[in-house]
Design an enzyme around this catalytic site. Structure first.
Site, PDB file in Angstrom:
ATOM      1  N   GLU A 779      31.729  18.762  61.839  1.00 35.32           N
ATOM      2  CA  GLU A 779      32.711  19.644  63.808  1.00 35.32           C
ATOM      3  C   GLU A 779      32.941  18.188  63.740  1.00 35.32           C
ATOM      4  O   GLU A 779      32.760  16.594  64.306  1.00 35.32           O
ATOM      5  CB  GLU A 779      31.556  18.858  64.644  1.00 35.32           C
ATOM      6  CG  GLU A 779      30.452  20.726  64.601  1.00 35.32           C
ATOM      7  CD  GLU A 779      29.278  20.192  65.649  1.00 35.32           C
ATOM      8  OE1 GLU A 779      29.924  20.048  67.045  1.00 35.32           O
ATOM      9  OE2 GLU A 779      28.336  20.200  64.900  1.00 35.32           O
ATOM     10  N   CYS A 813      33.360  15.906  72.369  1.00 35.12           N
ATOM     11  CA  CYS A 813      34.569  16.835  71.344  1.00 35.12           C
ATOM     12  C   CYS A 813      35.292  17.313  72.443  1.00 35.12           C
ATOM     13  O   CYS A 813      36.556  18.479  72.183  1.00 35.12           O
ATOM     14  CB  CYS A 813      34.340  16.784  70.770  1.00 35.12           C
ATOM     15  SG  CYS A 813      32.500  16.375  69.971  1.00 35.12           S
TER      16      CYS A 813
END
Ligand SMILES: Cc1cc2nc3c(=O)[nH]c(=O)nc-3n(C[C@H](O)[C@H](O)[C@H](O)COP(=O)(O)OP(=O)(O)OC[C@H]3O[C@@H](n4cnc5c(N)ncnc54)[C@H](O)[C@@H]3O)c2cc1C
Length: 1023
Positions: A779, A813
């Protein structure tokens, strides 16, 4: 006076038992209530279909239908769409999404017809028997959309004028002048100031209104004088529990000044009731204002109390004491409450133990009557004002009061007209006040939506009273008769927040910051829970090993908060050997057995929450709210993956021919290396580790070098939960340690969250090795955009932008990096965002009032500061919050940077920096191309009331997580599986149903059951 305090969300049963236990009325009294309520309902029914009843309109477009919702969206959005192209698209979109056909114009009520027309096709154009759908089609062709648009706007204005007494206070006063039988309380539309400027504007509008109302008030005495209703949320941009001190300091003098102005004219001054988490705060402000001697001798101060709140009776007791303490009469408006759906959702989102409001309508009614009794008994210390449009409630109040003395009724302008007209015909001496909103259409929205929602609800009195299909006897059924048994006080289909995911798993427990006692306890517990000498050492087979020792410092102030012993290549090899040796035994356990340990970990995380919170704050620089959310996420990961393991990793019998069995089983791969980031040092760390473990792998966890302490503590709890020390090993250290682990031939898989650049290095390193090709679950970052068109609600956009860009100091994020606003509304939206950003508190996150804490370390700070300085030298910094930087900490003040094009932002700027571009209505596709060209695909935000636009954007961009009309951070495990595509990650999504299997290998075992002499089971089948 001691501040108000009461249990925030006690069990419904307790309250129900108390309320149901109250002495019943006599049969005669009940009969009188029946008779009066029946007369009132009949009067309402006789009148409906007459002129202008909004109730008819709401019933016609019941909100349970698509039309009702489409209508609301249209009403809401059209009022503020500045450009014609967007308005046209909005109208087209909404008219095609509803099934208008069965809404033929059957009612004669003016409003129903006006709205059915059209939603706006004016009555002159439409002929009886035609339906809006077919008319629209031909009309659109003949007249073109602009004409339809004008007509639609007219209908919206009609709707607005039905609910609003006047656009200005003068207009409202003159309209009210014609209605002498009513008292008035004027409400200046507008709530929820987003900036200091908003608050100043609202203050002025209240002050001017008070002067105008006072000037026109005549000579009557209170309570027979007009008044004003004030929303505290309009008067302060951070009217929230965590900003209590600041609110008391800044808002109290404002309210006091308005109250003094009201006193000067001897008006009724009522503080409206808003959301439950603001109740204590509002009572704090009210208590402080009332303590001021300058208000002595005035009996006009009042407040609204919501009966749907479980604390309602406690609030009335407190207000009673307050009035007595100051020797003044207070006015108390009793309402049932207007934010019910919001309250239920919020409690679910925050994972509270219970709801602050009742979940059955009859409980709200029961509570209302208990409050009525309490208020009537408190006369004359309190002057009760019963606000309701419910005929049964009205009749019950009159019976309870034994007449009409010493209190008044209240209704909203545009509602309950038939009811009160009938009451006043019957009882001319009854006192009734009209709550009269005043303002322009731009400020109408929030109010209008609440009215439509609340009154269109199936449970609401206005919707059933006007429906002849509902027998009067049903309407007259008492709340006691609906509930009967205290054990049934809760709504069966509204689960408690912790049961939201039941029966699969329990929801993580959250905290309500609006409950002062809980918050105060939490703050002191966290303060005490910080470990004195926190150490994170390499843990191999449970043994803490020696290595390079270094101090861990806090980004809050640079102080040393513990020590880390870092690994090296030799320790990496040792950990790998230990993990490889530990793997077989761990893999031999069933997935169900391993899942038990995850569930136990969840329990231990919750039990040791305060220490985790302290570490998250000190080591990660998190605000308490962020830290609580993170612990919850970690807990949810444990329980979710445990549940998923039971479901998706269990052996599965495959279909096939008779005479053999085919079983698909999942097995661990071997040693998984989990490399996690500092921005979610607990949640992402835990998510990776427990997923790998439950799939049957041994794990070496390498936390981020900035946050080893949280990780070490989490590992300790996992071991305590029963995860064997031979299966889970910890290796703190920097990138070199990670690289040493990755390079080892025994690695069976890697879970990584971090930058795209490092993910690439890992990928290459893995590819360079001989031996099996192992999975990399990565990720990575994103240049996350939010697209805002002209139909979006600026206030909501502002909230969502501030949260998405600046919460957690922009270090998620998922955080918003690039805001794209349609040119036509950009100035207004940006002004509002800037104003809201200005009101944020930047600083030490251990101070509960802080919104934005530090960035993680000096390196991050320097990089961000340089980025902002470079943009400033280009003249692109529109705004930067002035620096409030506690010494020693690594703080970056939120900034807004203007760019020409979306493609100008080429890298992920990981901090509180919001980049903004404007786009023209016709250039949406070009904008989408620019966004797509970045190659990232993590989160995406869309703010638009046009479903078509949202669908179009979603279809064009393949971002992993798309958020429409909400903030774009805070993905919930199992609800919003998280992760992107393209440069943003490999998938599968964390917290989603496909994650675990990636950590496992598959094996199919086929056994020929007929090999040893015949297929007995086939032969055993009967005829
Ligand atoms: C003059 C005036 C001033 C007002 N000021 C305020 C204010 O300051 N703050 C505020 O919040 N509201 C305020 N309101 C709005 C008020 O809360 C609603 O108009 C009121 O709830 C409608 O009540 P009713 O008796 O007319 O309708 P009813 O139809 O008898 O009751 C509706 C009530 O039941 C509740 N309800 C519906 N379903 C459920 C359920 N499943 N479980 C529990 N409860 C349920 C609704 O939320 C609503 O409160 C005001 C209303 C008036 C008339």
């Amino acid at each position: 006076m001691t501040p108000f305090s009461a249990s925030y969300s006690p069990p419904d049963t307790e309250i129900a038992a108390r309320l149901l236990g109250a002495a019943p009325l006599s049969a005669e009294a009940d009969a009188r209530i029946d008779a009066r309520a029946t007369r009132l309902v009949e009067a309402i029914r006789a009148e409906s279909g007459g002129l202008g009843g909004i109730e008819d309109f709401l019933r016609e477009y019941s909100l349970s239908t698509k039309e009702g919702l489409a209508l609301m969206v249209l009403a809401e959005a059209l009022l503020r769409v500045p450009d014609s192209a967007t308005a046209d698209r909005l109208i087209e979109d909404k008219l095609s999404s509803g099934d208008w056909t069965h809404h033929e114009v059957k009612s004669r009520a003016l409003l129903v017809s006006a709205s059915a027309w059209a939603l706006g096709l004016s009555a002159r154009i439409i002929h009886p028997g035609e339906t809006p759908e077919n008319i629209l089609e031909s009309l659109g062709k003949r007249l073109g959309l602009p004409a339809v648009r004008t007509a639609t706007r007219q209908a919206m204005r009609l709707l607005g004028s039905h609910f609003v007494l006047g656009q200005t206070i003068e207009e409202a006063l003159s309209r009210a002048g014609g209605q002498r039988e009513f008292r008035y309380s004027y409400d200046m539309l507008g709530e929820g100031a987003r900036s200091g400027d908003d608050a100043v504007r609202y203050f002025k509008s209240y002050a001017d209104a008070i002067a105008a109302i006072g000037a026109a008030a005549g000579n009557a005495k209170l309570p027979d004088r007009p008044g004003i209703s004030v929303k505290l949320s309009a008067l302060h941009p951070r009217y929230e529990a965590i900003s209590r001190e600041r609110v008391l300091e800044e808002l109290t003098p404002q309210v006091l000044e308005l109250a003094r102005l009201a006193k000067a004219h001897d008006l009724n001054f009522t503080v409206d009731a808003e959301e439950a988490d603001r109740l204590e705060l509002s009572l704090d402000v009210i208590g402080a204002v009332l303590a001021d001697q300058s208000l002595a001798g005035w009996d006009g101060f009042g407040l609204a109390v919501q009966a749907y709140q479980k604390r309602a009776t406690a609030v009335i007791d407190w207000v009673h004491d307050l009035a007595e303490a100051h020797g003044r009469r207070l006015m108390v408006r009793l309402v049932k409450g207007a934010y019910w759906d919001t309250e239920v959702k919020r409690a679910q989102e925050r994972g509270l133990a219970g709801y602050p409001v009742f979940t059955r309508k009859a409980m709200t009614d029961l509570s209302y009557m208990a409050c009525v009794k309490q208020l009537l008994a408190a006369r004359p210390v309190l002057y009760p004002q019963f606000a309701t449009h419910n005929a049964l409630t009205v009749a019950s109040v009159i019976e309870q009061a034994g007449g009409l003395e010493g209190y008044e009724f209240q209704r909203l302008h545009g509602m309950g007209e038939q009811l009160y007209d009938a009451l006043l015909r019957e009882q001319p001496q009854a006192a009734c006040r009209v709550y009269a909103p005043v303002g322009g259409h731009r400020d109408l929205l929030a109010y209008l939506v609440r009215r439509l929602l609340e009154n269109g609800a199936n449970s609401s009195f206005v919707s059933v009273a006007a429906d002849p299909a509902v027998p009067v006897s049903t309407i007259l059924k008492r709340p006691q008769a609906w509930i009967v048994d205290a054990r049934d006080a809760r709504h069966r289909r509204i689960p408690l927040p912790r049961d939201l995911y039941s029966p699969e798993r329990i929801n993580s427990a959250g905290v309500e910051f609006g409950d002062r006692e809980t918050l105060t306890d939490l703050i002191s517990a966290v303060h005490l829970a910080m470990p004195r000498a926190a150490v994170a050492a390499p843990l191999v087979n449970g043994h803490a090993l020696e290595g390079l020792r270094r101090a861990v410092t806090s980004p809050i102030d640079g102080s040393t908060i513990g020590h880390v012993v870092e690994g090296d290549a030799a320790l990496a090899a040792a950990a790998m050997s230990a993990a490889a040796a530990g793997f077989p035994a761990w893999a031999a356990h069933s997935a169900v057995m391993r899942a038990v340990m995850l569930d136990r970990t969840a329990v231990l995380f919750e039990r040791n929450r305060d220490t985790l919170l302290a570490l998250l704050q000190q080591e990660g620089g998190k605000t308490l709210d962020d830290a609580v959310a993170e612990v919850r996420e970690a807990v949810d990961f444990c329980r979710y993956y445990a549940a998923q393991a039971r479901k998706t990793l269990a052996p599965e019998r495959m279909p096939g021919p008779t005479g053999e069995t085919n079983d698909l089983v999942h097995r661990g791969r071997g040693v998984f290396v989990c490399i996690s980031p500092w921005n979610f040092p607990l949640a992402i760390f835990t998510g990776q580790v427990v997923a790998a473990l439950v799939a049957g792998n041994a794990v070496i966890a390498k936390p981020a070098e900035q946050t080893p302490l949280v990780a070490a503590y989490a590992v300790r709890l996992m071991h305590e939960a029963g995860v064997p020390k031979t299966a889970l090993h910890l290796l703190p250290g920097d990138g070199k340690v990670g690289a040493a682990l990755i390079a080892d031939a025994r690695v069976a898989g890697v879970a990584f969250t971090g930058s795209t650049e490092v993910a690439r290095l890992i990928n290459r390193a893995l590819a360079n090795k001989d031996g099996p090709i192992v999975p990399l679950i990565a990720e990575t970052g994103g240049i996350n955009a939010m697209i805002v068109d002209a139909t979006a609600l600026p206030e909501q956009v502002t909230d969502d932008v501030i949260t998405s860009a600046f919460r957690s100091a922009g270090q998620r994020c998922s955080a918003l990096r690039l805001l794209c606003v349609q040119e036509d509304v950009a100035d207004r939206v940006l002004d509002m965002i800037e104003g809201a950003a200005r009101s944020l508190v930047v600083g030490d996150p251990r101070n509960i009032a802080t919104h934005v804490g530090p960035v993680i370390d000096t390196e991050a700070k320097d990089k961000l500061d340089k980025w902002i300085a470079n943009r400033a030298s280009e003249g692109r910094v529109r705004f930067q919050r002035e620096r409030i930087t506690p010494a020693g900490g690594t703080y970056v003040a939120p900034a807004i940077v203007m760019l020409d094009r979306a493609s100008d932002l080429k890298e992920e700027v990981f901090g509180p920096v919001l980049h903004v571009v404007r786009y023209r209505a016709g250039e949406l596709d070009a904008l989408l191309n620019d966004i797509a060209a970045s190659g990232y695909g993590l989160t995406l935000g869309v703010h638009s009331r046009i479903d078509d636009t949202a669908e179009h954007i979603v279809a064009r961009l393949s971002n992993g997580n798309v958020y429409v009309n909400r903030s774009m951070i805070g993905a919930v495990v199992g609800t919003q599986p998280f992760g992107g595509s393209g440069l943003s990650g490999t998938g599968p999504k964390a917290g989603g149903p496909n994650y675990l299997r990636r950590f496992a290998t598959e094996q199919v075992v086929t056994v020929n059951t007929s090999a040893a002499g015949g297929n007995a089971s086939l032969l055993a089948e009967g005829e």
